[in-house]
Design a protein around this motif. Structure first.
Motif, PDB file in Angstrom:
ATOM      1  N   ASN A 212       0.870  -1.171   0.000  1.00 29.31           N
ATOM      2  CA  ASN A 212       0.000   0.000   0.000  1.00 29.31           C
ATOM      3  C   ASN A 212       0.913   1.229   0.000  1.00 29.31           C
ATOM      4  O   ASN A 212       1.096   1.889   1.025  1.00 29.31           O
ATOM      5  CB  ASN A 212      -0.920  -0.009   1.217  1.00 29.31           C
ATOM      6  N   GLU A 235      -2.277  -8.015  -1.845  1.00 30.50           N
ATOM      7  CA  GLU A 235      -2.994  -6.738  -1.803  1.00 30.50           C
ATOM      8  C   GLU A 235      -2.067  -5.674  -2.371  1.00 30.50           C
ATOM      9  O   GLU A 235      -0.933  -5.528  -1.922  1.00 30.50           O
ATOM     10  CB  GLU A 235      -3.406  -6.390  -0.373  1.00 30.50           C
ATOM     11  N   TRP A 236      -2.552  -4.924  -3.349  1.00 32.29           N
ATOM     12  CA  TRP A 236      -1.693  -4.002  -4.088  1.00 32.29           C
ATOM     13  C   TRP A 236      -2.413  -2.675  -4.289  1.00 32.29           C
ATOM     14  O   TRP A 236      -3.521  -2.638  -4.814  1.00 32.29           O
ATOM     15  CB  TRP A 236      -1.338  -4.623  -5.436  1.00 32.29           C
ATOM     16  N   ASN A 237      -1.764  -1.571  -3.874  1.00 31.24           N
ATOM     17  CA  ASN A 237      -2.330  -0.240  -4.083  1.00 31.24           C
ATOM     18  C   ASN A 237      -1.186   0.735  -4.350  1.00 31.24           C
ATOM     19  O   ASN A 237      -0.467   1.130  -3.433  1.00 31.24           O
ATOM     20  CB  ASN A 237      -3.133   0.214  -2.859  1.00 31.24           C
ATOM     21  N   GLY A 258      -5.050  -5.679  -7.833  1.00 26.92           N
ATOM     22  CA  GLY A 258      -4.684  -4.295  -7.543  1.00 26.92           C
ATOM     23  C   GLY A 258      -3.561  -3.767  -8.405  1.00 26.92           C
ATOM     24  O   GLY A 258      -3.467  -2.556  -8.633  1.00 26.92           O
ATOM     25  N   SER A 261      -5.824  -2.540 -11.236  1.00 25.40           N
ATOM     26  CA  SER A 261      -6.948  -1.637 -10.960  1.00 25.40           C
ATOM     27  C   SER A 261      -6.555  -0.377 -10.200  1.00 25.40           C
ATOM     28  O   SER A 261      -7.286   0.616 -10.235  1.00 25.40           O
ATOM     29  CB  SER A 261      -8.030  -2.383 -10.177  1.00 25.40           C
ATOM     30  N   THR A 262      -5.403  -0.376  -9.503  1.00 29.32           N
ATOM     31  CA  THR A 262      -5.022   0.802  -8.701  1.00 29.32           C
ATOM     32  C   THR A 262      -3.897   1.603  -9.336  1.00 29.32           C
ATOM     33  O   THR A 262      -3.293   2.441  -8.669  1.00 29.32           O
ATOM     34  CB  THR A 262      -4.586   0.372  -7.284  1.00 29.32           C
TER      35      THR A 262
END
Length: 450
Positions: A212, A235-237, A258, A261-262
């Motif tokens: 993140n 989890e990827w942001n 992610g 999409s992020t």
């Protein structure tokens, strides 16, 4: 007969008399309930500083006439109270450790004083003292504020705890005032907090589960042998990420949703020479808006008639080419010359798209609408459901893609297909097994045993 009647009457009278002269009925004595004095509970809220208060504990005076005890409403390993019992007035001291949990925490304690019932004389031997709550303490301690931004804090802490930089992993003396150097990881002060802005050459041996990093713009871990067989963060942001160079690492697993999409600012992605499997993420925030280069494997277009190609380079990718996994049109200068990179990266590959699993026959077609911008730029009057060769990367050199190009082999069936999430998940499951067995097909033929 009359005499007999008199005998019966006499017997009945005697019976009634015997009953009337019997023992009187015994009654239970009335039970006396203990009557304790009414107590007004005193409620106290205590805030303890995040760094702990061992040197200056929070003190609170209590008033009591008799014996008392302090009880915790739960088990706490970070706070203590002294004394825990006594008689008469006293001062309680609450001592807490520094809060390194990364979140606010709370504790509750009560003081119970022992009282005799007001009607003890009536109760006699049955009179018992009872512990009655007189004080209630609600204690809160905020988390410590690190000099690292939240996502950076969690990421680097996982790096250190997992020794993910190998021998180069630093020992951090104080996570709330981090001064240590992390090789290949650049930090920048943004609004008073240190944030990771670049991961460039970091000798990673694994990835944290969560990435993140809201200020990260650049990843270059190409050729890091320590990542072989490892998976990307689940989890990827990374909303500011522009460059993701993660080739030649031998990584595996699913590409996290992610990552696509992020990342609305992605320009270049290099994932070749890895063994990812499954579907490419469905939602791509960059796509035809900013994405110029997506290299998912090493292998470009093939001549018509090519019967066999076993890449073993993310060769278990497949299902449908997502509509949004696409690149922008090439840019040209005022004289009509093609510009290598419209955004100044200048890596020289022009616009291109290479996907793993193409020559293994793992794709059943393109998602409805894929390549529509190129078809329209070519002057084709086709709706998004209709296939046209103009959907391919005709504005890029023929050797720079593996999506088919004019007279090149169309390894992906030339048809538009609606995305089905259940089918995509089914392929993810199948692809995991396929990737582990490495039993890839010859294009257009069945694999051994089929």
């Amino acid at each position: 007969m009359k005499k007999f009647f008199h005998y019966l009457l006499a017997f009945a009278t005697l019976s009634i008399g015997l009953v009337a002269c019997g023992e009187p009925e015994q009654k239970e004595p009335e039970k006396i309930e203990p009557n304790y004095p009414p107590i007004r509970i005193i409620n106290e809220n205590i805030d303890i500083i995040p760094t702990g208060n061992a040197e200056a504990p929070n003190a609170f005076d209590i008033e009591a006439e008799g014996k008392w005890v302090v009880e915790a409403l739960d088990e706490y390993d970070w706070i203590e109270v002294t004394p825990v019992e006594g008689e008469g007035n006293a001062t309680l001291e609450f001592v807490a450790a520094a809060n390194e949990s990364g979140k606010e925490r709370n504790a509750e304690f009560v003081v119970k004083e022992f009282f005799a019932p007001l009607n003890a004389a009536e109760l006699g031997d049955a009179a018992e003292e009872k512990g009655i709550e007189t004080y209630s303490f609600f204690i809160s301690q905020k988390k410590q504020e690190s000099n690292l931004g939240d996502g950076t804090f969690e990421f680097l802490k996982a790096i250190v705890e997992g020794n993910m930089l190998g021998e180069s992993t630093p020992e951090v003396a104080n996570w709330f005032n981090v001064q240590e150097n992390f090789p290949g990881i650049s930090l920048e002060n943004i609004d008073g907090k240190l944030h990771i802005v670049r991961i460039d050459g970091a000798p990673l041996t694994n990835w944290p589960e969560v990435m993140n990093l809201t200020e990260l713009t650049w990843i270059n871990v190409g050729g890091q042998a320590g990542l072989e067989g490892k998976e990307l963060p689940k989890e990827w942001n990374t909303p500011k990420l522009e460059q993701a160079w993660m080739a030649r690492c031998g990584m595996t697993g699913l590409i996290p949703e992610g990552f696509a999409s992020t990342t609305p600012k992605l320009v270049q992605v290099f994932l070749d020479s890895n063994n990812f499997y499954g579907t490419y993420p469905h939602e791509w925030a960059a796509g035809i808006n900013t994405l110029e280069v997506f290299i998912g494997c090493n292998h470009a277009n093939k001549a018509v008639g090519t019967e066999y190609y076993d890449a073993k380079d993310s060769s278990a990718m497949g299902y449908i080419v997502p509509r949004q996994l696409d690149t922008r049109m090439n840019a040209f200068d005022s004289e009509g010359n093609q510009i290598n990179s419209a955004s100044g990266y200048g890596q020289g590959d022009f616009t291109q798209l290479k996907l793993g699993g193409v020559f293994e026959g793992n794709f059943i077609g393109y998602e409805v609408g894929w390549g529509q911008h190129r078809a329209e730029a070519a002057g084709e009057s086709v709706d998004e459901y209709t296939w046209s060769v103009s959907r391919t990367l005709w504005d890029s050199p023929a050797g720079h893609s593996n999506m088919g190009y004019e007279d090149k082999m169309q390894a992906i069936p030339a048809q538009m297909v609606t995305w089905d999430e259940a089918a995509a998940e089914a392929w993810n499951t199948e692809a995991k097994t396929l990737n582990s067995t490495r039993a890839f097909k010859k294009l257009g033929q069945k694999a051994d045993g089929e």
